[in-house]
Design an enzyme around this catalytic site. Structure first.
Site, short mmCIF file in Angstrom:
data_model
loop_
_atom_site.label_atom_id
_atom_site.label_comp_id
_atom_site.label_asym_id
_atom_site.label_seq_id
_atom_site.Cartn_x
_atom_site.Cartn_y
_atom_site.Cartn_z
N HIS A 42 -8.20 -4.57 -0.72
CA HIS A 42 -6.91 -3.93 -0.44
C HIS A 42 -6.01 -4.80 0.45
O HIS A 42 -4.79 -4.65 0.44
CB HIS A 42 -7.15 -2.56 0.21
CG HIS A 42 -5.97 -1.64 0.15
ND1 HIS A 42 -5.44 -1.19 -1.04
CD2 HIS A 42 -5.20 -1.11 1.14
CE1 HIS A 42 -4.40 -0.41 -0.78
NE2 HIS A 42 -4.24 -0.34 0.53
N ASP A 61 -10.14 -3.82 -5.26
CA ASP A 61 -9.52 -2.83 -4.36
C ASP A 61 -10.04 -1.43 -4.68
O ASP A 61 -9.75 -0.91 -5.76
CB ASP A 61 -7.99 -2.89 -4.54
CG ASP A 61 -7.25 -2.01 -3.55
OD1 ASP A 61 -7.90 -1.18 -2.89
OD2 ASP A 61 -6.02 -2.15 -3.44
N SER A 72 0.84 -1.20 0.00
CA SER A 72 0.00 0.00 0.00
C SER A 72 0.88 1.26 0.00
O SER A 72 1.65 1.45 -0.93
CB SER A 72 -0.96 -0.08 1.18
OG SER A 72 -1.89 0.96 1.15
#
Ligand code: MLT
Length: 210
Positions: A187, A156, A106
């Protein structure tokens, strides 16, 4: 014992000096301990270097500022990528390591992508999990010889697949060898991310020994 370097960090020695070291870059709100188990699973014999991000967003560590969800402060991306690349160089000297393979999740994947575009010598290769394009108009980079795995989640909402596809194109245009896989996930990390990351890391090693 960790050395007093410019980022708070965790460091675990590897059991095999020939195994590529790994730079672990956590997501928003994480810290230097978060990804150690993932790093160990991907690279059981490697040294693991894991800095804690320095920017705080409501108390949550991040590797660079964002203006809002998905909109990055690109001046800060450039500044922080430079700081992180300098830390990697310090750590290489302190721990006598070669350039690491980044494993970023991320926000950590996004700063790893920025390192590739701005300070490519800091990394040997990269695994970017749920990454986005960190810079709209990056400077030209020479990424020939760098291998990159990008793992997107099909559902996501934070790091959309088409945004990661743009990052893949940018890196390929700069000469990197990029694999972009989409896993059936949102995610969060899944077993499929781990499986693909392990396979990619193993391949890096088998290539080296050829
Ligand atoms: C970011 O860098 O902002 C990420 O892509 C999303 C997040 O960290 O939540």
């Amino acid at each position: 014992m960790t050395a007093p370097l410019s980022f708070i960090h965790a460091f675990e020695r590897g059991s095999d000096p020939a195994a590529a070291p790994v730079l672990l870059l956590h997501g928003t709100g994480g810290d230097e301990n978060d990804l150690l188990p993932l790093g160990r699973a991907i690279a059981p014999r490697s040294a693991l270097l894991s800095p804690r991000a320095k920017v705080l967003e409501n108390g949550m560590p991040r590797f660079f500022r964002r203006l809002r969800e998905g909109v990055f402060d690109e001046d800060d991306v450039r500044l922080r990528a430079g700081e992180l690349a300098d830390f990697v160089a310090e750590a290489q000297r302190a721990y006598q390591m070669s350039a690491p393979v980044a494993v970023g999740f991320s926000n950590g994947a996004n700063i790893a992508a920025a390192l590739l575009l701005l300070r490519p010598q800091a990394l040997r290769a990269a695994i970017l999990i749920r990454a986005m394009t960190p810079l709209q108009d990056p400077p030209p980079a020479d990424l020939r010889g760098k291998r990159v795995l990008i793992l997107s989640g099909a559902m996501d909402p934070i790091a959309p697949v088409d945004n990661a596809a743009r990052l893949a194109r940018t890196l390929r245009d700069a000469g990197a060898d990029v694999e972009h896989e989409t896993v059936p996930a949102s995610h969060g990390l899944t077993g499929e991310d781990l499986r693909l990351s392990v396979a990619f890391f193993d391949q890096l090693h088998s290539q080296k020994s050829v």
